[in-house]
Write a protein that holds these residues in place. Structure first.
Motif, mmCIF file in Angstrom:
data_model
loop_
_atom_site.group_PDB
_atom_site.id
_atom_site.type_symbol
_atom_site.label_atom_id
_atom_site.label_comp_id
_atom_site.label_asym_id
_atom_site.label_seq_id
_atom_site.Cartn_x
_atom_site.Cartn_y
_atom_site.Cartn_z
ATOM 1 N N LYS A 88 4.513 4.135 -6.484
ATOM 2 C CA LYS A 88 4.809 3.111 -6.052
ATOM 3 C C LYS A 88 3.872 1.838 -6.337
ATOM 4 O O LYS A 88 2.732 1.897 -5.880
ATOM 5 C CB LYS A 88 5.088 3.122 -4.395
ATOM 6 N N THR A 89 4.227 0.558 -6.745
ATOM 7 C CA THR A 89 3.572 -0.575 -6.875
ATOM 8 C C THR A 89 2.603 -1.032 -5.626
ATOM 9 O O THR A 89 1.405 -1.198 -5.618
ATOM 10 C CB THR A 89 4.279 -1.510 -7.570
ATOM 11 N N GLU A 90 3.455 -0.920 -4.703
ATOM 12 C CA GLU A 90 3.183 -1.321 -3.175
ATOM 13 C C GLU A 90 1.875 -0.507 -2.803
ATOM 14 O O GLU A 90 0.854 -1.021 -2.169
ATOM 15 C CB GLU A 90 4.184 -1.227 -2.290
ATOM 16 N N ASP A 91 1.982 0.985 -2.983
ATOM 17 C CA ASP A 91 1.046 1.813 -2.616
ATOM 18 C C ASP A 91 -0.421 1.593 -3.458
ATOM 19 O O ASP A 91 -1.278 1.374 -2.891
ATOM 20 C CB ASP A 91 1.520 3.271 -2.717
ATOM 21 N N ARG A 92 -0.073 1.307 -4.791
ATOM 22 C CA ARG A 92 -1.413 1.031 -5.575
ATOM 23 C C ARG A 92 -1.895 -0.386 -4.974
ATOM 24 O O ARG A 92 -3.168 -0.130 -5.016
ATOM 25 C CB ARG A 92 -0.687 0.918 -7.074
ATOM 26 N N ASN A 93 -1.062 -1.351 -4.850
ATOM 27 C CA ASN A 93 -1.656 -2.510 -4.465
ATOM 28 C C ASN A 93 -2.575 -2.056 -3.009
ATOM 29 O O ASN A 93 -3.610 -3.018 -2.948
ATOM 30 C CB ASN A 93 -0.637 -3.519 -4.141
ATOM 31 N N ASP A 94 -2.028 -1.498 -2.248
ATOM 32 C CA ASP A 94 -2.750 -1.264 -0.893
ATOM 33 C C ASP A 94 -3.965 -0.482 -1.325
ATOM 34 O O ASP A 94 -5.036 -0.920 -0.689
ATOM 35 C CB ASP A 94 -1.715 -0.467 -0.040
ATOM 36 N N LEU A 95 -3.822 0.496 -1.921
ATOM 37 C CA LEU A 95 -5.048 1.174 -2.355
ATOM 38 C C LEU A 95 -6.320 0.340 -2.950
ATOM 39 O O LEU A 95 -7.222 0.485 -2.497
ATOM 40 C CB LEU A 95 -4.722 2.491 -3.215
ATOM 41 N N ILE A 96 -5.817 -0.384 -3.873
ATOM 42 C CA ILE A 96 -6.619 -1.343 -4.196
ATOM 43 C C ILE A 96 -7.362 -2.358 -3.541
ATOM 44 O O ILE A 96 -8.549 -2.732 -3.386
ATOM 45 C CB ILE A 96 -6.113 -1.900 -5.596
ATOM 46 N N ALA A 97 -6.663 -2.901 -2.739
ATOM 47 C CA ALA A 97 -7.008 -3.695 -1.620
ATOM 48 C C ALA A 97 -8.046 -3.040 -0.563
ATOM 49 O O ALA A 97 -8.917 -3.663 -0.315
ATOM 50 C CB ALA A 97 -5.755 -4.065 -0.531
ATOM 51 N N PHE A 98 -7.900 -1.740 -0.445
ATOM 52 C CA PHE A 98 -8.855 -1.217 0.548
ATOM 53 C C PHE A 98 -10.037 -0.674 -0.355
ATOM 54 O O PHE A 98 -11.284 -1.186 0.205
ATOM 55 C CB PHE A 98 -8.462 0.318 0.854
ATOM 56 N N LEU A 99 -9.885 -0.275 -1.698
ATOM 57 C CA LEU A 99 -11.223 -0.324 -2.419
ATOM 58 C C LEU A 99 -12.110 -1.680 -2.605
ATOM 59 O O LEU A 99 -13.135 -1.430 -2.860
ATOM 60 C CB LEU A 99 -10.799 0.103 -4.112
ATOM 61 N N ALA A 100 -11.285 -2.627 -2.390
ATOM 62 C CA ALA A 100 -12.027 -3.826 -2.622
ATOM 63 C C ALA A 100 -12.763 -3.890 -1.614
ATOM 64 O O ALA A 100 -13.807 -5.049 -1.514
ATOM 65 C CB ALA A 100 -10.791 -5.099 -2.794
ATOM 66 N N THR A 101 -12.648 -3.552 -0.167
ATOM 67 C CA THR A 101 -13.383 -3.450 0.601
ATOM 68 C C THR A 101 -14.660 -2.823 0.707
ATOM 69 O O THR A 101 -15.667 -3.220 1.591
ATOM 70 C CB THR A 101 -12.611 -3.262 2.090
ATOM 71 N N LEU A 102 -14.823 -1.951 -0.235
ATOM 72 C CA LEU A 102 -15.792 -1.044 -0.029
ATOM 73 C C LEU A 102 -17.200 -1.764 -0.924
ATOM 74 O O LEU A 102 -17.444 -1.700 -2.065
ATOM 75 C CB LEU A 102 -15.653 0.257 -0.939
ATOM 76 N N LYS A 103 -17.764 -2.597 -0.136
ATOM 77 C CA LYS A 103 -19.114 -3.442 -0.833
ATOM 78 C C LYS A 103 -19.762 -3.625 0.047
ATOM 79 O O LYS A 103 -19.728 -3.871 1.368
ATOM 80 C CB LYS A 103 -18.521 -4.582 -1.559
#
Length: 103
Positions: A88-103
């Motif tokens: 699911k595109t939406e799930d990928r977008n959500d995972l990527i949004a989470f990964l973007a917080t890891l900084k």
């Protein structure tokens, strides 16, 4: 951009068995993903990446992570990641949004 809160839930369900996310945390079967955005694949310090990952040499961003997470073995033939992908595109977008917080 997706929902980072839902992305964290998805990560805990799909990814945590192989990846860590906290700064300085040890690698598991897969690399620690802290600060993954903007890094070049195959270059994570202390993790033995496959030759396929090193040769791909792309920079992780929303587009490349989306393409990779959809079907990892298609995007990087020869990757050792056994995960079949996130349909699911939406799930990928959500995972990527989470990964973007890891900084």
């Amino acid at each position: 951009m997706g929902n980072a809160v839902n992305g964290k839930k998805l990560f805990m369900k799909m990814c945590i068995s192989c990846h860590t996310t906290e700064k300085g945390e040890k690698h598991k079967i897969g690399p620690n993903l802290y600060g993954i955005m903007g890094k070049t694949c195959g270059t994570i310090s202390g993790f033995k990446s496959t030759e396929a990952m090193k040769e791909k040499a792309i920079v992780w961003n929303e587009k490349t992570l989306n393409d990779y997470l959809e079907v990892p073995k298609k995007f990087v033939p020869g990757t050792s990641m056994a995960f079949s992908g996130v349909k699911k595109t939406e799930d990928r977008n959500d995972l990527i949004a989470f990964l973007a917080t890891l900084k």
